[in-house]
Design a protein around this motif. Structure first.
Motif, PDB file in Angstrom:
ATOM      1  N   ALA A 271       0.829  -1.204   0.000  1.00 18.09           N
ATOM      2  CA  ALA A 271       0.000   0.000   0.000  1.00 18.09           C
ATOM      3  C   ALA A 271       0.863   1.254   0.000  1.00 18.09           C
ATOM      4  O   ALA A 271       0.533   2.256  -0.647  1.00 18.09           O
ATOM      5  N   ALA A 272       1.982   1.219   0.705  1.00 17.89           N
ATOM      6  CA  ALA A 272       2.887   2.366   0.740  1.00 17.89           C
ATOM      7  C   ALA A 272       3.466   2.648  -0.641  1.00 17.89           C
ATOM      8  O   ALA A 272       3.658   3.813  -1.015  1.00 17.89           O
ATOM      9  N   LEU A 273       3.748   1.599  -1.412  1.00 15.08           N
ATOM     10  CA  LEU A 273       4.224   1.799  -2.781  1.00 15.08           C
ATOM     11  C   LEU A 273       3.254   2.645  -3.584  1.00 15.08           C
ATOM     12  O   LEU A 273       3.630   3.599  -4.266  1.00 15.08           O
ATOM     13  N   THR A 274       1.972   2.283  -3.509  1.00 16.95           N
ATOM     14  CA  THR A 274       0.950   3.028  -4.235  1.00 16.95           C
ATOM     15  C   THR A 274       0.893   4.475  -3.763  1.00 16.95           C
ATOM     16  O   THR A 274       0.772   5.405  -4.572  1.00 16.95           O
ATOM     17  N   CYS A 275       0.994   4.683  -2.458  1.00 15.78           N
ATOM     18  CA  CYS A 275       0.924   6.041  -1.917  1.00 15.78           C
ATOM     19  C   CYS A 275       2.139   6.871  -2.311  1.00 15.78           C
ATOM     20  O   CYS A 275       2.021   8.067  -2.607  1.00 15.78           O
ATOM     21  N   PHE A 276       3.328   6.275  -2.316  1.00 17.49           N
ATOM     22  CA  PHE A 276       4.515   7.004  -2.752  1.00 17.49           C
ATOM     23  C   PHE A 276       4.377   7.428  -4.212  1.00 17.49           C
ATOM     24  O   PHE A 276       4.679   8.566  -4.574  1.00 17.49           O
ATOM     25  N   ALA A 371     -15.133  -7.402  -5.679  1.00 20.77           N
ATOM     26  CA  ALA A 371     -14.865  -6.007  -6.043  1.00 20.77           C
ATOM     27  C   ALA A 371     -13.376  -5.785  -6.300  1.00 20.77           C
ATOM     28  O   ALA A 371     -12.984  -5.130  -7.279  1.00 20.77           O
ATOM     29  N   ILE A 372     -12.516  -6.334  -5.443  1.00 17.87           N
ATOM     30  CA  ILE A 372     -11.074  -6.154  -5.619  1.00 17.87           C
ATOM     31  C   ILE A 372     -10.586  -6.889  -6.858  1.00 17.87           C
ATOM     32  O   ILE A 372      -9.791  -6.359  -7.642  1.00 17.87           O
ATOM     33  N   ALA A 373     -11.063  -8.112  -7.058  1.00 15.45           N
ATOM     34  CA  ALA A 373     -10.631  -8.887  -8.221  1.00 15.45           C
ATOM     35  C   ALA A 373     -10.963  -8.169  -9.524  1.00 15.45           C
ATOM     36  O   ALA A 373     -10.110  -8.027 -10.417  1.00 15.45           O
ATOM     37  N   THR A 374     -12.193  -7.701  -9.650  1.00 19.65           N
ATOM     38  CA  THR A 374     -12.582  -7.020 -10.885  1.00 19.65           C
ATOM     39  C   THR A 374     -11.883  -5.672 -11.030  1.00 19.65           C
ATOM     40  O   THR A 374     -11.547  -5.257 -12.149  1.00 19.65           O
ATOM     41  N   LEU A 375     -11.627  -5.002  -9.916  1.00 21.87           N
ATOM     42  CA  LEU A 375     -10.920  -3.724  -9.977  1.00 21.87           C
ATOM     43  C   LEU A 375      -9.503  -3.911 -10.519  1.00 21.87           C
ATOM     44  O   LEU A 375      -9.064  -3.186 -11.426  1.00 21.87           O
ATOM     45  N   ILE A 376      -8.779  -4.885  -9.998  1.00 19.38           N
ATOM     46  CA  ILE A 376      -7.411  -5.120 -10.461  1.00 19.38           C
ATOM     47  C   ILE A 376      -7.400  -5.540 -11.927  1.00 19.38           C
ATOM     48  O   ILE A 376      -6.561  -5.084 -12.711  1.00 19.38           O
ATOM     49  N   MET A 377      -8.320  -6.407 -12.304  1.00 19.05           N
ATOM     50  CA  MET A 377      -8.338  -6.887 -13.688  1.00 19.05           C
ATOM     51  C   MET A 377      -8.642  -5.779 -14.687  1.00 19.05           C
ATOM     52  O   MET A 377      -8.306  -5.883 -15.868  1.00 19.05           O
ATOM     53  N   GLN A 378      -9.276  -4.694 -14.217  1.00 14.26           N
ATOM     54  CA  GLN A 378      -9.633  -3.596 -15.111  1.00 14.26           C
ATOM     55  C   GLN A 378      -8.631  -2.445 -15.124  1.00 14.26           C
ATOM     56  O   GLN A 378      -8.828  -1.450 -15.829  1.00 14.26           O
ATOM     57  N   LEU A 379      -7.543  -2.562 -14.395  1.00 13.73           N
ATOM     58  CA  LEU A 379      -6.556  -1.489 -14.375  1.00 13.73           C
ATOM     59  C   LEU A 379      -6.058  -1.106 -15.768  1.00 13.73           C
ATOM     60  O   LEU A 379      -5.824   0.082 -16.036  1.00 13.73           O
ATOM     61  N   PRO A 380      -5.898  -2.052 -16.714  1.00 11.84           N
ATOM     62  CA  PRO A 380      -5.422  -1.649 -18.040  1.00 11.84           C
ATOM     63  C   PRO A 380      -6.343  -0.668 -18.766  1.00 11.84           C
ATOM     64  O   PRO A 380      -5.890   0.047 -19.668  1.00 11.84           O
ATOM     65  N   TYR A 381      -7.617  -0.622 -18.400  1.00 19.90           N
ATOM     66  CA  TYR A 381      -8.510   0.332 -19.040  1.00 19.90           C
ATOM     67  C   TYR A 381      -8.100   1.778 -18.767  1.00 19.90           C
ATOM     68  O   TYR A 381      -8.348   2.665 -19.569  1.00 19.90           O
ATOM     69  N   GLY A 382      -7.508   2.019 -17.603  1.00 21.75           N
ATOM     70  CA  GLY A 382      -7.008   3.352 -17.282  1.00 21.75           C
ATOM     71  C   GLY A 382      -8.058   4.396 -16.986  1.00 21.75           C
ATOM     72  O   GLY A 382      -7.805   5.592 -17.134  1.00 21.75           O
ATOM     73  N   TYR A 383      -9.221   3.982 -16.513  1.00 21.70           N
ATOM     74  CA  TYR A 383     -10.301   4.941 -16.293  1.00 21.70           C
ATOM     75  C   TYR A 383     -10.232   5.642 -14.931  1.00 21.70           C
ATOM     76  O   TYR A 383     -10.723   6.750 -14.793  1.00 21.70           O
ATOM     77  N   LEU A 384      -9.697   4.990 -13.916  1.00 23.40           N
ATOM     78  CA  LEU A 384      -9.677   5.610 -12.585  1.00 23.40           C
ATOM     79  C   LEU A 384      -8.557   6.655 -12.507  1.00 23.40           C
ATOM     80  O   LEU A 384      -7.386   6.307 -12.669  1.00 23.40           O
ATOM     81  N   PRO A 385      -8.887   7.895 -12.234  1.00 23.13           N
ATOM     82  CA  PRO A 385      -7.845   8.932 -12.155  1.00 23.13           C
ATOM     83  C   PRO A 385      -6.746   8.619 -11.153  1.00 23.13           C
ATOM     84  O   PRO A 385      -5.578   8.915 -11.401  1.00 23.13           O
ATOM     85  N   ILE A 386      -7.096   8.025 -10.014  1.00 24.01           N
ATOM     86  CA  ILE A 386      -6.102   7.771  -8.977  1.00 24.01           C
ATOM     87  C   ILE A 386      -5.059   6.771  -9.437  1.00 24.01           C
ATOM     88  O   ILE A 386      -3.935   6.726  -8.901  1.00 24.01           O
ATOM     89  N   CYS A 387      -5.378   5.954 -10.453  1.00 22.14           N
ATOM     90  CA  CYS A 387      -4.455   4.916 -10.912  1.00 22.14           C
ATOM     91  C   CYS A 387      -3.779   5.259 -12.235  1.00 22.14           C
ATOM     92  O   CYS A 387      -3.010   4.436 -12.750  1.00 22.14           O
ATOM     93  N   GLN A 388      -4.062   6.397 -12.794  1.00 20.89           N
ATOM     94  CA  GLN A 388      -3.523   6.691 -14.118  1.00 20.89           C
ATOM     95  C   GLN A 388      -2.046   7.005 -14.071  1.00 20.89           C
ATOM     96  O   GLN A 388      -1.545   7.581 -13.114  1.00 20.89           O
ATOM     97  N   ARG A 389      -1.385   6.635 -15.127  1.00 20.10           N
ATOM     98  CA  ARG A 389       0.072   6.789 -15.201  1.00 20.10           C
ATOM     99  C   ARG A 389       0.449   8.233 -15.512  1.00 20.10           C
ATOM    100  O   ARG A 389      -0.230   8.904 -16.242  1.00 20.10           O
TER     101      ARG A 389
END
Length: 389
Positions: A271-276, A371-389
């Protein structure tokens, strides 16, 4: 710290995704708001159909089945709950499920799961205290978990072509919520630059790693969509995580654990990795430099052999889905060959373990895992602002 890079977001024109024959049209025209909280009025460009290269038809079908299960099990009040001792965390589960629908491209106003997103959003908003700003149910004994995940979800909803009245309601809840987080941060003293984290309740003025990363990610999500967030609060929280980094590179349970040589915790370290990353601290592979990059690289080196994909989804450190919820986000934001390998292996393991009804069960609860499984599997879509590169 590259704060500009941390705040970078994509343009409002995005492509929809085909989910098991359904086209999830993502119209994020008003997703990115100004610092005053007013969404832009321009509409998104006409969408086109595109599937990310990482995703196989089998993965897409698995996601669709999982989202269908979540849609069919949403309660009349818009929530999801699980049994046993975790029943009190309905805001947490509802927020994560809502994030998974947002990750598919649906918004509160458009897409095949728009009604589910809107109902989840209204449920979370219904638990926002108009005086204190706390977002939590009355039954929970660890309200800051509710608050952090609720804030994260509502921040991702903010600006999504909603009515002016709903935007104002969201803006008020997020603004008050940020204020509560800032007020309830602990203080480790001047010797540590007044670094501080958070504990289970606002009034505790103590700290614990899993609560701290939840609040920090919520703050970054709010800042990203134009909600005013005290920079000092984020800086002090990052300082807290730095203080909690142990000799092996991992993050321990609390500030007192760091002082008395407590052991590192793999889930909190992930979790700290994501926050950094969300706060602009990167390893050299992702563009970081100097001491900050070395700090993050030590954290990666700690996590890599421990946050592994397990065929039976068991592990030696506990909280398998929680750990991958954050590790997957960090991997995606980092990108490269390691992300490709991780995603292919993890998504395949989820397909193998999926139940006939489309869910993933066990542990903390079916709604939580699905919810977590489907969330992780959908990361390539890039729709969530908090996860965008």
């Amino acid at each position: 710290m590259n704060l500009d890079k941390a705040c970078h977001r994509r343009s409002s024109s995005v492509s929809p995704v085909v989910l098991g024959g359904l086209v999830a049209v993502a119209v994020f025209a008003g997703l990115f708001v100004s610092v005053t909280g007013s969404p832009p009025s321009a509409m998104a460009d006409p969408p086109s159909i595109q599937i990310p290269s990482e995703m196989t038809p089998e993965f897409v079908n698995s996601i669709d089945r999982g989202l269908t299960y979540l849609a069919n099990t949403q309660r009349d009040d818009g929530s999801w709950v699980v049994g046993g001792g975790y029943r009190q965390y309905s805001v947490v589960f509802t927020s994560i499920a809502g994030l998974s629908f947002l990750a598919s491209g649906s918004t509160p106003e458009s897409g095949p799961y728009s009604r589910n997103v809107a109902r989840a959003m209204n449920y979370v908003l219904s638990h926002a205290d108009p005086e204190t700003g706390l977002i939590a149910t009355n039954s929970t004994s660890r309200s800051m978990y509710d608050h952090g995940f609720g804030m994260l979800f509502l921040a991702q909803c903010y600006g999504m072509e909603l009515t002016e009245a709903k935007e104002k309601q969201l803006h008020k809840a997020l603004t008050l919520g940020v204020g509560l987080i800032a007020r309830s941060q602990s203080d480790l003293g001047s010797g540590l630059g007044h670094a501080g984290g958070w504990y289970y309740t606002p009034e505790a003025r103590s700290d614990e790693g899993s609560v701290t990363v939840t609040q920090l990610q919520a703050l970054r999500a709010c800042r990203n969509v134009g909600i005013a967030v005290p920079k000092d609060t984020i800086d002090r929280a990052v300082g807290y995580l730095k203080h909690c980094q142990m000799a092996d590179g991992g993050i321990c349970y609390s500030a007192s654990s760091a002082t008395y040589s407590g052991g590192s915790r793999p889930p909190i370290s992930a979790a700290a990795l994501t926050c950094f990353y969300a706060s602009g601290y990167y390893d050299r592979q992702a563009g970081g430099v100097g001491d900050e990059a070395r700090m993050v690289e030590r954290l990666w080196a700690y996590c890599d052999p421990l946050i592994v994909v397990s065929v039976d989804q068991g592990d030696t450190w506990g909280h398998y889905y929680y750990g991958h919820l954050y590790y997957g986000q960090a991997m995606y934001m980092r990108g490269g060959r390691q992300w490709d390998e991780y995603y292919a292996k993890f998504a395949a393991s989820l397909v193998r373990s999926q139940n006939l009804d489309g869910s993933w069960s066990g542990g903390t609860g079916t709604a939580y895992r699905t919810a977590i499984a489907t969330l992780i599997m959908q990361l390539p879509y890039g729709y969530l602002p908090i996860c965008q590169r």
